[in-house]
Design an enzyme around this catalytic site. Structure first.
Site, PDB file in Angstrom:
ATOM      1  N   HIS A  57      -3.232  -1.637  -2.552  1.00  0.00           N
ATOM      2  CA  HIS A  57      -3.960  -1.263  -1.336  1.00  0.00           C
ATOM      3  C   HIS A  57      -5.391  -1.798  -1.372  1.00  0.00           C
ATOM      4  CE1 HIS A  57      -5.769   0.518   1.867  1.00  0.00           C
ATOM      5  NE2 HIS A  57      -6.391   1.660   1.415  1.00  0.00           N
ATOM      6  N   HIS A  88      -9.319  -2.830   0.662  1.00  0.00           N
ATOM      7  CA  HIS A  88     -10.081  -2.940   1.756  1.00  0.00           C
ATOM      8  C   HIS A  88     -10.412  -4.253   2.019  1.00  0.00           C
ATOM      9  CE1 HIS A  88     -10.833   1.817   1.515  1.00  0.00           C
ATOM     10  NE2 HIS A  88      -9.606   1.385   1.767  1.00  0.00           N
ATOM     11  N   TYR A  93       4.254 -19.818   3.416  1.00  0.00           N
ATOM     12  CA  TYR A  93       4.140 -18.595   2.298  1.00  0.00           C
ATOM     13  C   TYR A  93       3.754 -17.487   3.035  1.00  0.00           C
ATOM     14  CZ  TYR A  93       4.625 -22.277  -1.074  1.00  0.00           C
ATOM     15  OH  TYR A  93       5.423 -23.309  -1.814  1.00  0.00           O
TER      16      TYR A  93
HETATM   17 ZN   LIG Z   1      -8.117   2.701   1.798  1.00  0.00          ZN
END
Ligand SMILES: [Zn+2]
Length: 205
Positions: free
Chosen positions: A92, A94, A119
């Site tokens: 994960h 940002h 891709y």
């Molecule tokens: Zn986050």
């Protein structure tokens, strides 16, 4: 992958992600499935300066058994493992361009990015937008759960992408492909563009 190798891989990939500006400050988190549970990056840790010995080790029930406390966003990872049995790693970030796209008002929430390259289609596929919830809101986990069975990659509105893979390399390659595609999409906005046709997308899937 054995646990020692997994610890080293998480730290090496974390540094690579941080040094290329793909997530800033102490944002972003990585987890890998290992014998007896998971390794996860610690809370408030920069991906650029991870210590293999201090990564959080969770048992199969998600309890901390060694290392520093895990990221406060660990529930995003847990949902992916629970809903996708073939998941070996979750990343994960940002990442700037993906976050920018997650804030746009006019995107299709069922599939945020168009099929710009082959891709992207092969590594990410359809990318749903998960509605915004404040950090720590358990409703976010349940919202992600609603998509996780059908999608290995989701984009959290005004927040960033969460991507699951069979192993750490697969998850990282997919989230980097997503970020590059978000960047291309922003570059192409306003320009007349030929995206892949539905027939070309079908041929790849
Ligand atoms: Zn986050």
């Amino acid at each position: 992958m054995n646990e020692t190798k997994a610890r080293e891989a998480i730290c090496a990939i974390g540094a690579s992600i941080f040094n290329r500006g793909l997530t800033a400050g102490s944002s972003g988190n990585i987890s890998v499935r290992v014998e007896g549970g998971w390794l996860m990056t610690p809370t408030n840790a920069s991906l650029g300066r991870l210590d293999p010995a201090r990564l959080a080790k969770l048992d199969d029930s998600g309890r901390l058994i060694a290392g520093d406390p895990p990221t406060k966003e660990s529930f995003l990872h847990r949902v992916m493992y629970e809903e996708r049995s073939d998941t070996g790693a979750v990343v994960h970030l940002h990442s700037t361009h993906s976050v920018a796209v997650s804030c746009l008002a006019e995107v299709d929430p069922t599939d945020v990015l168009p099929p710009i390259t082959a891709y992207y289609v092969m590594r990410v596929g359809r990318l749903p937008l998960v509605p915004y919830y404040r950090p720590g809101d358990i409703a976010l986990a349940e919202a992600v759960r609603g998509f996780a069975g059908r999608h290995h990659a989701v984009l959290l509105a005004n927040h960033g992408p969460v991507v699951a893979g069979a192993n750490l390399d697969a998850a990282v390659n997919a989230i980097e492909e997503l970020e590059e595609t978000a960047r291309l999409y922003l570059m192409l906005r306003g320009a007349k563009t030929r995206f892949l046709t539905p027939a070309q997308v079908k041929e790849l899937l």
